[in-house]
Write an enzyme that holds these catalytic residues in place. Structure first.
Site, PDB file in Angstrom:
ATOM      1  CB  THR A   1       7.930   5.836  32.225  1.00 13.11           C
ATOM      2  OG1 THR A   1       7.231   5.693  33.528  1.00 13.11           O
ATOM      3  CG2 THR A   1       7.755   4.336  31.621  1.00 13.11           C
ATOM      4  CB  THR A   2      12.742   4.799  29.380  1.00 12.50           C
ATOM      5  OG1 THR A   2      12.980   3.533  29.972  1.00 12.50           O
ATOM      6  CG2 THR A   2      13.234   5.982  30.263  1.00 12.50           C
TER       7      THR A   2
ATOM      8  CG  HIS B   1      21.300   0.252  32.636  1.00 11.37           C
ATOM      9  ND1 HIS B   1      21.562   0.756  31.469  1.00 11.37           N
ATOM     10  CD2 HIS B   1      20.503   1.209  33.387  1.00 11.37           C
ATOM     11  CE1 HIS B   1      21.443   2.020  31.655  1.00 11.37           C
ATOM     12  NE2 HIS B   1      20.897   2.266  32.772  1.00 11.37           N
ATOM     13  CG  HIS B   2      19.488  -3.156  37.139  1.00  5.86           C
ATOM     14  ND1 HIS B   2      18.342  -3.815  36.888  1.00  5.86           N
ATOM     15  CD2 HIS B   2      19.221  -1.950  37.044  1.00  5.86           C
ATOM     16  CE1 HIS B   2      17.358  -2.708  36.524  1.00  5.86           C
ATOM     17  NE2 HIS B   2      18.002  -1.567  36.890  1.00  5.86           N
TER      18      HIS B   2
ATOM     19  N   GLY C   1      16.851   4.360  27.776  1.00  6.34           N
ATOM     20  CA  GLY C   1      16.654   5.868  27.303  1.00  6.34           C
ATOM     21  C   GLY C   1      17.604   6.790  27.320  1.00  6.34           C
ATOM     22  CB  THR C   2      20.463   7.353  29.726  1.00 11.21           C
ATOM     23  OG1 THR C   2      19.668   7.619  30.777  1.00 11.21           O
ATOM     24  CG2 THR C   2      21.733   8.169  29.776  1.00 11.21           C
TER      25      THR C   2
ATOM     26  CD  GLN D   1      14.793  10.554  26.870  1.00 14.55           C
ATOM     27  OE1 GLN D   1      14.997  11.483  27.392  1.00 14.55           O
ATOM     28  NE2 GLN D   1      14.435  10.473  25.630  1.00 14.55           N
TER      29      GLN D   1
ATOM     30  CE  LYS E   1      17.100   0.541  31.003  1.00 16.58           C
ATOM     31  NZ  LYS E   1      15.974   1.411  31.726  1.00 16.58           N
TER      32      LYS E   1
ATOM     33  N   GLY F   1       4.164   3.565  40.486  1.00 19.09           N
ATOM     34  CA  GLY F   1       5.104   2.487  40.687  1.00 19.09           C
ATOM     35  C   GLY F   1       5.762   2.813  42.015  1.00 19.09           C
TER      36      GLY F   1
END
Length: 274
Positions: A103-104, A160-161, A170-171, A129, A164, A8
């Protein structure tokens, strides 16, 4: 010198990770990957992310096995998408490369595949996460609050933006898992509410995802009791907060022989007991 591979590589996290690695004295990027058939394949990754030549051509995921054998990295850092990450982990593990996975959005089956690949090939991995140092202090604080205020009504809100791809974050899910494990009563996750939902049940942990603008990552956990509430919030203003944690994770995992670790291990937070 720690040799690092990045998948990535041109993404928001990947490019920032590469930039930061080039500023370290004890590590270097030896290979970088993007999706198969990427139009920039073969071009210098440094030039593609705006830092000038670093002597690393952009490779594609279908070349992962070959390039890992040629460059022999110590650690592969993966910030991609779930199904791609699973395949990357399998290939890296077979090549004896340790892993930092950010990665999540994994399914339980995908998580099991990743763990199996790591254990069967006797490599080591940090899986998290969220690598931000502040977020992990946030997580540790949640352990304490959940133990002391487990009978309060608990709600999690994340934003989030607009770009996403997975929700909730994940958090947010990790926060919910920590609360569930520490509050002392059976808990069920409720993802948003709509219509005639009825009275809120004590065992619920509400999880709500907001998307918009360029928000890097906001997370708030509300502990609501009778006559009072506590709101614990972490806001990331820059992806550098996550990248700094990734750099620590690379150093932590580079010479580990085997095992699956998290950012609590990296930061020594498991030693703190409430």
């Amino acid at each position: 010198m720690i040799k690092v591979a990045v998948t990535g590589a041109l993404g928001r996290m990947g490019s920032n990770i590469i930039k930061t690695i080039t500023q370290q004295e004890d590590m270097k990027v030896v290979c970088a990957f993007e999706v198969p058939n990427h139009p920039k394949k073969g071009e210098d990754v440094g030039e593609l992310i705006g830092i000038g030549k670093i002597g690393v051509p952009l490779s594609t995921a279908d070349e992962l096995d070959k390039v890992l054998k040629e460059t022999k990295p110590d650690v592969l850092v993966d910030f991609t998408i779930a199904h791609a990450c699973v395949e990357n982990v399998k290939i890296a593990a077979k090549n004896g490369v340790n892993l930092v996975i950010g990665t999540t959005g994994f399914t339980e089956e995908q998580k099991a595949e990743i763990e199996k690949a790591i254990k069967e090939n006797n490599v080591a991995a940090v899986i998290s996460q969220n690598f931000a140092i502040g977020v992990n202090i946030f997580f540790k604080t949640l352990e304490f609050l959940a133990k002391k205020l487990g009978d309060y009504d608990i709600e999690i809100i994340e934003m989030h933006h607009r770009y996403k791809k997975d929700a909730p974050s994940g958090t947010a899910l990790r926060a919910a898992e920590i609360i569930k494990a520490n509050r002392g009563i059976e808990s069920v996750f409720v993802y948003g509410r709509y219509g005639m939902t009825g009275e809120r049940k004590k065992e619920e942990i509400g999880i709500h995802a907001l998307r918009g603008g360029d928000v890097v990552g906001d997370h708030t956990v509300i502990f609501a009791g009778d006559g009072e509430r506590i709101e614990l919030t972490h806001r990331a203003s820059s992806r550098q907060a996550f990248v700094n944690g990734v750099i620590l994770a690379i150093r932590y995992i580079a010479d580990k022989k085997e095992g699956i670790y998290n950012t609590f291990d990296v930061l020594g937070l498991n030693e703190i007991k409430f």
